[in-house]
Design a protein around this motif. Structure first.
Motif, PDB file in Angstrom:
ATOM      1  N   UNK A 115       0.825  -1.207   0.000  1.00 44.07           N
ATOM      2  CA  UNK A 115       0.000   0.000   0.000  1.00 44.07           C
ATOM      3  C   UNK A 115       0.862   1.261   0.000  1.00 44.07           C
ATOM      4  N   UNK A 116       1.951   1.254   0.756  1.00 42.15           N
ATOM      5  CA  UNK A 116       2.869   2.413   0.738  1.00 42.15           C
ATOM      6  C   UNK A 116       3.536   2.548  -0.621  1.00 42.15           C
ATOM      7  N   UNK A 117       3.935   1.432  -1.221  1.00 41.16           N
ATOM      8  CA  UNK A 117       4.572   1.459  -2.533  1.00 41.16           C
ATOM      9  C   UNK A 117       3.614   2.037  -3.578  1.00 41.16           C
ATOM     10  N   UNK A 118       2.377   1.612  -3.533  1.00 36.63           N
ATOM     11  CA  UNK A 118       1.382   2.122  -4.481  1.00 36.63           C
ATOM     12  C   UNK A 118       1.181   3.619  -4.280  1.00 36.63           C
ATOM     13  N   UNK A 119       1.022   4.061  -3.037  1.00 37.65           N
ATOM     14  CA  UNK A 119       0.785   5.482  -2.804  1.00 37.65           C
ATOM     15  C   UNK A 119       1.989   6.320  -3.237  1.00 37.65           C
ATOM     16  N   UNK A 120       3.184   5.771  -3.141  1.00 41.22           N
ATOM     17  CA  UNK A 120       4.383   6.505  -3.528  1.00 41.22           C
ATOM     18  C   UNK A 120       4.630   6.494  -5.032  1.00 41.22           C
ATOM     19  N   UNK A 121       4.262   5.410  -5.723  1.00 41.00           N
ATOM     20  CA  UNK A 121       4.691   5.244  -7.104  1.00 41.00           C
ATOM     21  C   UNK A 121       3.584   5.183  -8.145  1.00 41.00           C
ATOM     22  N   UNK A 122       2.343   4.994  -7.738  1.00 35.61           N
ATOM     23  CA  UNK A 122       1.268   4.867  -8.731  1.00 35.61           C
ATOM     24  C   UNK A 122       1.096   6.180  -9.484  1.00 35.61           C
ATOM     25  N   UNK A 123       0.806   6.053 -10.751  1.00 36.28           N
ATOM     26  CA  UNK A 123       0.585   7.241 -11.571  1.00 36.28           C
ATOM     27  C   UNK A 123      -0.820   7.254 -12.160  1.00 36.28           C
ATOM     28  N   UNK A 124      -1.725   6.602 -11.464  1.00 32.70           N
ATOM     29  CA  UNK A 124      -3.118   6.525 -11.892  1.00 32.70           C
ATOM     30  C   UNK A 124      -4.022   7.084 -10.802  1.00 32.70           C
ATOM     31  N   UNK A 125      -4.821   8.097 -11.165  1.00 31.88           N
ATOM     32  CA  UNK A 125      -5.766   8.659 -10.208  1.00 31.88           C
ATOM     33  C   UNK A 125      -6.793   7.623  -9.787  1.00 31.88           C
TER      34      UNK A 125
END
Length: 156
Positions: A115-125
């Motif tokens: 979840x932290x990785x997604x919040x830091x790296x995701x580029x999709x709203x």
């Protein structure tokens, strides 16, 4: 290990195995995995195997290529342990990064690490909006909502 190292010294073995992962290339993986599976300290082996999974997942472009790479590893370690969970979570992360539809339940059940990785790296709203609704911690939910809003403002 060098001839002067004490093979019973867990710290020395951990350092040596960790260095082997850092210095290895994908072609080295079968021998490296065999060495790690032969390690008598299961926690140490699992920790270093997780580092190997993280390292290879960073290099591999897609969830499918990660799954193909990880298949022999998962055959050896089984589908229920920490290493298998890390492989599955990397697969979910890669799928989300490639634009696959968001699996709310999988994202909600994901570890704090993912979840932290997604919040830091995701580029999709879209991904971040869902994470803002289902994340385990208030901090990650708030960060996800903030990042989703910024991406929407930027047209992403």
């Amino acid at each position: 290990m060098t001839p002067n190292d004490d093979p019973t010294d867990g710290h020395a073995r951990f350092d040596q195995l960790s260095a082997a992962v850092r210095e290895s290339r994908p072609g080295d993986d079968p021998a490296l995995i065999a060495t790690l599976l032969a390690e008598p300290d299961r926690l140490m082996a699992e920790s270093v195997l997780t580092s190997l999974v993280d390292s290879r997942a960073e290099l591999l472009g897609s969830a499918a290529s990660l799954a193909a790479w990880a298949e022999p590893l998962l055959d050896a370690v089984g589908a229920d342990g920490f290493v298998a969970r890390r492989v599955r979570e990397w697969g979910l992360f890669k799928a989300l990064q490639s634009g696959a539809s968001v699996d709310r339940e999988a994202l909600a059940a994901a570890s704090n690490w993912l979840q932290r990785k997604v919040v830091e790296e995701a580029d999709s709203a879209v991904v971040l909006t869902v994470l803002g609704e289902v994340a385990r911690t208030k901090r990650v939910r708030n960060l996800a909502k903030t990042r989703a809003g910024r991406l929407r403002s930027a047209g992403r």
